[in-house]
Design an enzyme around this catalytic site. Structure first.
Site, PDB file in Angstrom:
ATOM      1  CG  ASP A  38      -8.794  -4.549  -2.920  1.00  0.00           C
ATOM      2  OD1 ASP A  38      -9.957  -4.532  -2.493  1.00  0.00           O
ATOM      3  OD2 ASP A  38      -8.302  -3.636  -3.591  1.00  0.00           O
ATOM      4  CG  HIS A  60      -2.046   0.951   1.083  1.00  0.00           C
ATOM      5  ND1 HIS A  60      -1.963   2.278   1.414  1.00  0.00           N
ATOM      6  CD2 HIS A  60      -3.279   0.747   0.569  1.00  0.00           C
ATOM      7  CE1 HIS A  60      -3.121   2.845   1.119  1.00  0.00           C
ATOM      8  NE2 HIS A  60      -3.933   1.952   0.603  1.00  0.00           N
TER       9      HIS A  60
HETATM   10  N1  CMC Z   1       4.156  -7.513  -4.836  1.00  0.00           N
HETATM   11  C1  CMC Z   1       5.488  -7.535  -5.024  1.00  0.00           C
HETATM   12  N2  CMC Z   1       6.285  -6.464  -4.931  1.00  0.00           N
HETATM   13  C2  CMC Z   1       5.696  -5.298  -4.625  1.00  0.00           C
HETATM   14  C3  CMC Z   1       4.300  -5.187  -4.404  1.00  0.00           C
HETATM   15  C4  CMC Z   1       3.526  -6.358  -4.521  1.00  0.00           C
HETATM   16  N3  CMC Z   1       2.207  -6.338  -4.323  1.00  0.00           N
HETATM   17  N4  CMC Z   1       3.997  -3.907  -4.115  1.00  0.00           N
HETATM   18  C5  CMC Z   1       5.150  -3.229  -4.154  1.00  0.00           C
HETATM   19  N5  CMC Z   1       6.178  -4.070  -4.457  1.00  0.00           N
HETATM   20  C6  CMC Z   1       7.598  -3.755  -4.539  1.00  0.00           C
HETATM   21  C7  CMC Z   1       7.945  -3.044  -5.825  1.00  0.00           C
HETATM   22  O1  CMC Z   1       8.278  -3.959  -6.842  1.00  0.00           O
HETATM   23  C8  CMC Z   1       9.086  -2.183  -5.382  1.00  0.00           C
HETATM   24  O2  CMC Z   1      10.218  -3.022  -5.284  1.00  0.00           O
HETATM   25  P1  CMC Z   1      11.685  -2.484  -5.726  1.00  0.00           P
HETATM   26  O3  CMC Z   1      12.044  -1.456  -4.700  1.00  0.00           O
HETATM   27  O4  CMC Z   1      12.543  -3.696  -5.731  1.00  0.00           O
HETATM   28  O5  CMC Z   1      11.509  -1.895  -7.098  1.00  0.00           O
HETATM   29  C9  CMC Z   1       8.712  -1.764  -3.955  1.00  0.00           C
HETATM   30  O6  CMC Z   1       7.869  -2.837  -3.478  1.00  0.00           O
HETATM   31  C10 CMC Z   1       7.955  -0.456  -3.865  1.00  0.00           C
HETATM   32  O7  CMC Z   1       6.864  -0.516  -4.787  1.00  0.00           O
HETATM   33  P2  CMC Z   1       6.135   0.744  -5.388  1.00  0.00           P
HETATM   34  O8  CMC Z   1       5.369   0.295  -6.596  1.00  0.00           O
HETATM   35  O9  CMC Z   1       7.098   1.873  -5.515  1.00  0.00           O
HETATM   36  O10 CMC Z   1       5.122   1.113  -4.199  1.00  0.00           O
HETATM   37  P3  CMC Z   1       3.900   2.078  -4.326  1.00  0.00           P
HETATM   38  O11 CMC Z   1       3.677   2.677  -2.995  1.00  0.00           O
HETATM   39  O12 CMC Z   1       4.080   2.999  -5.492  1.00  0.00           O
HETATM   40  O13 CMC Z   1       2.696   1.073  -4.712  1.00  0.00           O
HETATM   41  C11 CMC Z   1       0.814  -0.329  -4.629  1.00  0.00           C
HETATM   42  C12 CMC Z   1       1.627   0.750  -3.899  1.00  0.00           C
HETATM   43  C13 CMC Z   1      -0.479  -0.619  -3.840  1.00  0.00           C
HETATM   44  C14 CMC Z   1       0.407   0.186  -6.017  1.00  0.00           C
HETATM   45  C15 CMC Z   1       1.667  -1.620  -4.762  1.00  0.00           C
HETATM   46  O14 CMC Z   1       2.012  -2.100  -3.487  1.00  0.00           O
HETATM   47  C16 CMC Z   1       0.979  -2.718  -5.569  1.00  0.00           C
HETATM   48  O15 CMC Z   1       1.104  -2.745  -6.790  1.00  0.00           O
HETATM   49  N6  CMC Z   1       0.252  -3.670  -4.887  1.00  0.00           N
HETATM   50  C17 CMC Z   1      -0.479  -4.705  -5.607  1.00  0.00           C
HETATM   51  C18 CMC Z   1      -1.812  -4.156  -6.093  1.00  0.00           C
HETATM   52  C19 CMC Z   1      -2.807  -3.989  -4.967  1.00  0.00           C
HETATM   53  O16 CMC Z   1      -3.024  -4.880  -4.146  1.00  0.00           O
HETATM   54  N7  CMC Z   1      -3.481  -2.818  -4.943  1.00  0.00           N
HETATM   55  C20 CMC Z   1      -4.540  -2.518  -3.955  1.00  0.00           C
HETATM   56  C21 CMC Z   1      -4.143  -1.403  -3.053  1.00  0.00           C
HETATM   57  S1  CMC Z   1      -5.278  -1.256  -1.639  1.00  0.00           S
HETATM   58  C22 CMC Z   1      -6.777  -0.826  -2.370  1.00  0.00           C
HETATM   59  C23 CMC Z   1      -6.813   0.598  -2.722  1.00  0.00           C
HETATM   60  O17 CMC Z   1      -7.146   1.404  -1.836  1.00  0.00           O
HETATM   61  O18 CMC Z   1      -6.514   0.954  -3.883  1.00  0.00           O
END
Ligand code: CMC
Length: 422
Positions: free
Chosen positions: A358, A301
């Site tokens: 989720d 998140h």
């Molecule tokens: N699985 C594997 N790796 C992950 C995941 C995941 N679900 N989420 C983040 N990472 C890794 C990402 O690859 C990155 O690694 P590295 O530093 O090696 O490149 C690191 O963690 C940071 O990721 P980020 O994409 O910069 O983090 P963010 O804060 O921009 O993204 C997020 C937040 C929710 C988009 C992301 O965690 C994600 O894609 N999760 C899966 C989709 C999901 O479950 N979304 C629902 C969110 S809750 C409902 C809502 O309110 O929307």
């Protein structure tokens, strides 16, 4: 402590005020930065940027706190109803019994769908994704209420539009499902409460335990401060577009798999793991090696970095609901093993990746008889009072049009070359 931050650029130093919210969160107010220094800030994905002041929802990602207008989500999910939470988000106060009854009556007055919405629903292709249909129907409300689209309309009109959207949502969601599945529409019933009426229109039956579970799910989704879809609603509203257009756009933003679309993706992921006979460890290892860009859906998140309080409530609730409804869902076991494996793996703990709302919501939706491609529509159903409330807050504060800056990285000026000379 100083109430100013200083920025030094070259030899000049400027002071920028620090503003403090009611929960003591601090922000450097950079609104004069460009005018005074010629510099903008750079923050891709707005990870450090506060775009507004808001008095609706507070969340602390480190402590796992989520409160609507001061009330903790755990208390609301345990004791309130979705319709009461709608009142809270729109009025910022809990209602008395008489106020709630009046509020429900105003919403129930719009349970029937306008003819324009039914007409559009009946001609849309049945293979269109329910989220695309939902945005179309929300936009169609402009055709049902063309006289009430003025951004500076009276308070009475703004309230009416809020009641219209909340009133029409249950039938819009239910009829999208019924139309796509070739089922006849079921008329709304003013004798049932908000969630009961929805379930009746969707499934033709109302079960007390299912109504209770639905109330909890919708409450957990009702608002979540400045996330992607809410920011979309606010930015559309900032151009003075009407509320129907704004929430229609918010719905499109919610659709993506990184946001509300994750609930559908989680079940698809669990089903795939089951179908191919992959172990939790094998799946986790695919995620870690970033094979084909696979993420662990339902994990991570932007703001919560220790736990998502909504996920904790949902996980407990998942067991209760499945037991009450006497349902054995084979993917529940896979979800639990996947969660345990990820939570003891350094890849996830070092990046502060925990289950989000989720991860388990799809399992409950499925137990309630809601098909997979409707999961994100259910998220939108829950989020609607938050979007409306945030739109109204933006309009009341007369916020300027949202318009980020950029750092341009393309060609500098060059002369046009005639086509025969290229
Ligand atoms: N699985 C594997 N790796 C992950 C995941 C995941 N679900 N989420 C983040 N990472 C890794 C990402 O690859 C990155 O690694 P590295 O530093 O090696 O490149 C690191 O963690 C940071 O990721 P980020 O994409 O910069 O983090 P963010 O804060 O921009 O993204 C997020 C937040 C929710 C988009 C992301 O965690 C994600 O894609 N999760 C899966 C989709 C999901 O479950 N979304 C629902 C969110 S809750 C409902 C809502 O309110 O929307």
């Amino acid at each position: 402590m100083s109430d100013f931050a200083e920025i030094k650029i070259g030899d000049s130093v400027i002071s920028l005020p620090i503003i403090v919210g009611t929960e003591d969160e601090k922000a450097i107010d950079i609104s004069v930065l460009l005018a005074k220094t010629g510099h903008t800030t750079f923050d891709v994905g707005y990870k450090n940027t506060g775009a507004t002041k808001s008095a609706i929802t507070f969340l602390d990602g480190d402590k796992g706190i989520l409160r609507y207008c001061g009330y903790p989500i755990e208390q609301l999910a345990g004791k309130s109803t979705f319709i009461e939470v709608c009142y809270l988000l729109l009025h910022r106060e809990l209602p008395t019994a008489a106020q709630l009854a009046d509020f429900e009556k105003n919403i129930a007055a719009y349970y029937e769908l306008p003819a324009e919405v039914i007409a559009v629903l009946d001609v849309l292709p049945t293979n269109m994704h329910p989220m695309g249909i939902m945005s179309t129907l929300l936009s169609t409300l402009t055709g049902a209420y063309p006289a009430d689209l003025e951004p500076n309309a009276s308070e009475e009109t703004h309230w009416k539009n809020a009641f219209r959207i909340l009133g029409h949502m249950p039938a819009m969601v239910a009829y999208i499902y019924r139309k796509q599945n070739g089922l006849a529409y079921i008329a709304p019933s003013a004798d049932l409460d908000y969630c009961g009426n929805f379930l009746n229109m969707m499934t033709g039956k109302v079960d007390k335990d299912v109504v209770e579970a639905l109330n909890v799910l919708l409450i957990l989704h009702a608002d979540h401060e400045q996330n992607c879809s809410t920011s979309t609603v606010r930015i559309i509203g900032s151009s003075q577009a009407n509320i129907f257009a704004s929430v229609s756009g918010g719905n499109q933003a919610l659709w993506g798999p990184l946001h509300g679309g994750a609930n559908q993706e989680v079940i698809e992921m669990l089903e795939e793991i089951k179908a191919v006979g992959r172990t939790a460890e094998e799946h986790i290892s695919m995620v870690k090696t970033k094979t084909a860009g696979v993420r662990l859906m339902g994990f991570g998140h932007r703001v919560y970095k220790n736990f998502d309080p909504r996920a904790q409530i949902i996980k407990k609730y998942c067991d209760v609901v499945l037991e009450k409804l006497d349902i054995q869902d084979p993917v529940l076991g896979i979800a639990k093993t996947l969660e345990e494996t990820a939570l003891s793996d350094d890849y996830f703990t070092s990046r502060k990746l925990f289950p989000n709302v989720d991860f388990y919501s799809g399992i409950i939706y499925r137990a309630l008889g809601i098909p997979m491609d409707m999961f994100t529509v259910m998220f939108a159903f829950g989020r609607m009072p938050g979007w409306i409330s945030q739109w109204r807050e933006l309009r009341a504060a007369k916020e300027p049009i949202g318009r980020p800056r950029q750092v341009y990285t393309g060609y500098t000026s060059r002369d046009y070359v005639a086509i025969e000379n290229r």
